[in-house]
Motif scaffolding. Structure first.
Motif, PDB file in Angstrom:
ATOM      1  N   LEU A 160       0.818  -1.211   0.000  1.00  0.00           N
ATOM      2  CA  LEU A 160       0.000   0.000   0.000  1.00  0.00           C
ATOM      3  C   LEU A 160       0.855   1.264   0.000  1.00  0.00           C
ATOM      4  CD1 LEU A 160      -2.624  -1.092   2.705  1.00  0.00           C
ATOM      5  CD2 LEU A 160      -2.737  -1.395   0.219  1.00  0.00           C
ATOM      6  N   GLY A 161       0.329   2.310  -0.597  1.00  0.00           N
ATOM      7  CA  GLY A 161       0.975   3.618  -0.581  1.00  0.00           C
ATOM      8  C   GLY A 161       1.551   4.059  -1.903  1.00  0.00           C
ATOM      9  N   ASP A 162       1.810   3.100  -2.813  1.00  0.00           N
ATOM     10  CA  ASP A 162       2.442   3.442  -4.090  1.00  0.00           C
ATOM     11  C   ASP A 162       1.578   4.379  -4.933  1.00  0.00           C
ATOM     12  OD1 ASP A 162       4.437   1.770  -3.284  1.00  0.00           O
ATOM     13  OD2 ASP A 162       4.196   0.310  -4.904  1.00  0.00           O
ATOM     14  N   SER A 163       0.269   4.160  -4.923  1.00  0.00           N
ATOM     15  CA  SER A 163      -0.615   4.963  -5.772  1.00  0.00           C
ATOM     16  C   SER A 163      -0.588   6.435  -5.374  1.00  0.00           C
ATOM     17  CB  SER A 163      -2.042   4.424  -5.706  1.00  0.00           C
ATOM     18  OG  SER A 163      -2.898   5.158  -6.558  1.00  0.00           O
ATOM     19  N   GLN A 178      13.034  12.001  -8.378  1.00  0.00           N
ATOM     20  CA  GLN A 178      13.230  11.208  -7.168  1.00  0.00           C
ATOM     21  C   GLN A 178      13.293   9.710  -7.504  1.00  0.00           C
ATOM     22  OE1 GLN A 178      10.431  14.230  -4.582  1.00  0.00           O
ATOM     23  NE2 GLN A 178      10.790  12.191  -3.754  1.00  0.00           N
ATOM     24  N   PRO A 179      13.936   8.928  -6.628  1.00  0.00           N
ATOM     25  CA  PRO A 179      14.086   7.492  -6.903  1.00  0.00           C
ATOM     26  C   PRO A 179      12.741   6.806  -7.147  1.00  0.00           C
ATOM     27  CG  PRO A 179      15.433   8.143  -5.022  1.00  0.00           C
ATOM     28  CD  PRO A 179      14.575   9.321  -5.368  1.00  0.00           C
ATOM     29  N   SER A 180      12.688   5.996  -8.198  1.00  0.00           N
ATOM     30  CA  SER A 180      11.514   5.161  -8.499  1.00  0.00           C
ATOM     31  C   SER A 180      10.279   5.943  -8.890  1.00  0.00           C
ATOM     32  CB  SER A 180      11.188   4.252  -7.300  1.00  0.00           C
ATOM     33  OG  SER A 180      12.302   3.497  -6.910  1.00  0.00           O
ATOM     34  N   ALA A 181      10.409   7.222  -9.209  1.00  0.00           N
ATOM     35  CA  ALA A 181       9.247   8.053  -9.487  1.00  0.00           C
ATOM     36  C   ALA A 181       8.448   7.550 -10.689  1.00  0.00           C
ATOM     37  CB  ALA A 181       9.678   9.499  -9.708  1.00  0.00           C
ATOM     38  N   VAL A 182       9.138   7.183 -11.763  1.00  0.00           N
ATOM     39  CA  VAL A 182       8.446   6.734 -12.973  1.00  0.00           C
ATOM     40  C   VAL A 182       7.688   5.434 -12.699  1.00  0.00           C
ATOM     41  CG1 VAL A 182       8.743   5.988 -15.355  1.00  0.00           C
ATOM     42  CG2 VAL A 182      10.079   7.910 -14.477  1.00  0.00           C
ATOM     43  N   GLU A 183       8.293   4.538 -11.952  1.00  0.00           N
ATOM     44  CA  GLU A 183       7.640   3.273 -11.606  1.00  0.00           C
ATOM     45  C   GLU A 183       6.388   3.526 -10.773  1.00  0.00           C
ATOM     46  OE1 GLU A 183       8.636  -0.884  -9.207  1.00  0.00           O
ATOM     47  OE2 GLU A 183      10.256   0.461  -9.814  1.00  0.00           O
ATOM     48  N   LEU A 184       6.450   4.484  -9.860  1.00  0.00           N
ATOM     49  CA  LEU A 184       5.311   4.808  -9.021  1.00  0.00           C
ATOM     50  C   LEU A 184       4.188   5.457  -9.829  1.00  0.00           C
ATOM     51  CD1 LEU A 184       7.241   6.106  -5.904  1.00  0.00           C
ATOM     52  CD2 LEU A 184       5.774   4.076  -5.982  1.00  0.00           C
ATOM     53  N   GLU A 185       4.539   6.268 -10.812  1.00  0.00           N
ATOM     54  CA  GLU A 185       3.522   6.859 -11.681  1.00  0.00           C
ATOM     55  C   GLU A 185       2.740   5.752 -12.389  1.00  0.00           C
ATOM     56  OE1 GLU A 185       3.115   9.859 -15.545  1.00  0.00           O
ATOM     57  OE2 GLU A 185       5.092   9.350 -14.732  1.00  0.00           O
TER      58      GLU A 185
END
Length: 322
Positions: A160-163, A178-185
Motif C-alpha cells: 500500500l501507498g504506491d498509488s 526522485q528514486p523510483s518516481a516513474v515506476e510509481l507513476e
C-alpha cells in the motif's frame, strides 16, 4: 472517421468472442443476458473524469486499464466472478490516436478476466468514462461490509501507498527526479484486481472491501457497517521498497499506506477460527497477504506501533473535499 456509429463500429464492435450467457449485445436498444441459476448478480458503476481521476494527457492505455480495473476490483471485494461490462464514453471529439491504444488496453484486460462488453453510449463533451460491471456470486455468500465481529483479524493484500506517491509524481513533474518516481507513476494507473482472492475468501472472510479511498477510510466503512472498532499495528503495514526509496522515511511510508487512495487492493476480516485457513485458501492467488490488526469493540480505529499508541491525523480520499 465520421460520426458516433462509425466510432462504435471501428473501436468497440466485434472485438470479443460472445459469452454463452450473452444473448444479444451491441447494436440494439438493450443487451440481453441470461445469468446462471443459484447466483446473485453483483453490479458496480464508476465514473472517471479527466482532471479528477486522470490527466487528459495521460497514456490512454493506462487510463483504460485504470477505468476497468477499478470496477473489477469492486466485484473482487464481493467475491464475484466478472461477466459483463457496459461503457459510456464522453469525449470532446473523436480522437483515433487516443482511442486505438485505449481500446487495445481495455479489451486486453476485459478478455483476461472473461468480461464481455455488452453495451454503452458515446457522446460529445468533456472527457469522462462511466463503466458498469456485473458479475456472479453464489447466492447468500457474497462478501459484504457488515460481517466483521469482535476478535476478527484484519488483512490486506499487496503493498500500500504506491498509488499516492504516483499521483504526486503526476501532479508535480519536479518529483520525477526522485528514486523510483516513474515506476510509481505507472503503479498509480496499473493495478491488479484481486478477483481470485475474493473468490477464495468466500466462506473464509467475514467482511471485505476494496481500497479505493485509502485504507483508513475504507476499513472505516467496514467498522461502521459492522458496529465495531479496530486496532492496527502500523509496523505491519505492507509497503514496497519502491515507496521507501521514494520517501526515504519509514514513518511517511506508513502514513501513505494508510491514506493512499486508488490502490485497488482488498481489506478483509477473518474470524479467529478461520485465520489458519487464509494462507492455504489464497496459496494459488499470487497475492501477498498481510495481517495488520484485529477488530475491537465498537469505537474508533486505533493505531499503534508494536503496542505504543499513535495519534496521526489522517483521512482517506473524498471527491467533495479536495
Amino acid at each position: 472517421m465520421s460520426g458516433e456509429f462509425n466510432l462504435i463500429d471501428k473501436y468497440f464492435s466485434n472485438r470479443q468472442s460472445q459469452r454463452k450467457d450473452v444473448l444479444l449485445s451491441l447494436g440494439d436498444d438493450c443487451a440481453l443476458v441470461k445469468p446462471p441459476e443459484n447466483v446473485s448478480i453483483a453490479i458496480s458503476t464508476d465514473t472517471l473524469v479527466a482532471g479528477t481521476h486522470f490527466l487528459a494527457s495521460a497514456n490512454p492505455a493506462w487510463v483504460a486499464h485504470k477505468a476497468l480495473a477499478s470496477n473489477i476490483s469492486d466485484l473482487a471485494a464481493m467475491g464475484a466472478t466478472p461477466a459483463w461490462v457496459s461503457f459510456a464514453l464522453t469525449m470532446p471529439e473523436p480522437d483515433e490516436q487516443w482511442l486505438e491504444p485505449f481500446c487495445q488496453s481495455f479489451f486486453e484486460l476485459a478478455d483476461y478476466f472473461g468480461i464481455q462488453l455488452i453495451g454503452g453510449d458515446t457522446t460529445k463533451g468533456p472527457l469522462s468514462l462511466t463503466l458498469t460491471v456485473q458479475g456472479f456470486v453464489p447466492e447468500e455468500r457474497a462478501l459484504k461490509r457488515d460481517g466483521a465481529e469482535i476478535g476478527d483479524w484484519i488483512f490486506v493484500t499487496g503493498e500500500l501507498g504506491d498509488s499516492k506517491a504516483g499521483l504526486e509524481v503526476i501532479l508535480d513533474p519536479a518529483k520525477r527526479s526522485q528514486p523510483s518516481a516513474v515506476e510509481l507513476e505507472k503503479r498509480h494507473y496499473i493495478s491488479t484486481p484481486r478477483v481470485l482472492v475474493g473468490q477464495a475468501l468466500l466462506g473464509v472472510a467475514s467482511a471485505a472491501i476494496d481500497i479505493s479511498d485509502g485504507l483508513i477510510s475504507d476499513l472505516g466503512h467496514i467498522l461502521k457497517r459492522s458496529n465495531v472498532g479496530a486496532s492496527i499495528d502500523v509496523s505491519l503495514l505492507p509497503v514496497s521498497d519502491t515507496l521507501r526509496a521514494y520517501l526515504q522515511d519509514s514513518t511517511s511510508a506508513q502514513k501513505y499506506a494508510l491514506s493512499s487512495g486508488e490502490e485497488y487492493e482488498l481489506c478483509f476480516t477473518v474470524p479467529d477460527q478461520n485465520k489458519g485457513m487464509v494462507e492455504s485458501a489464497l496459496a494459488h492467488c499470487g497475492a501477498k497477504v498481510t495481517c495488520i490488526g484485529q477488530v475491537r469493540p465498537q469505537g474508533v480505529l486505533e493505531l499503534h506501533q508494536q503496542g505504543n499508541p499513535i495519534y496521526w491525523q489522517l483521512a482517506g480520499y473524498d471527491h467533495f473535499k479536495v
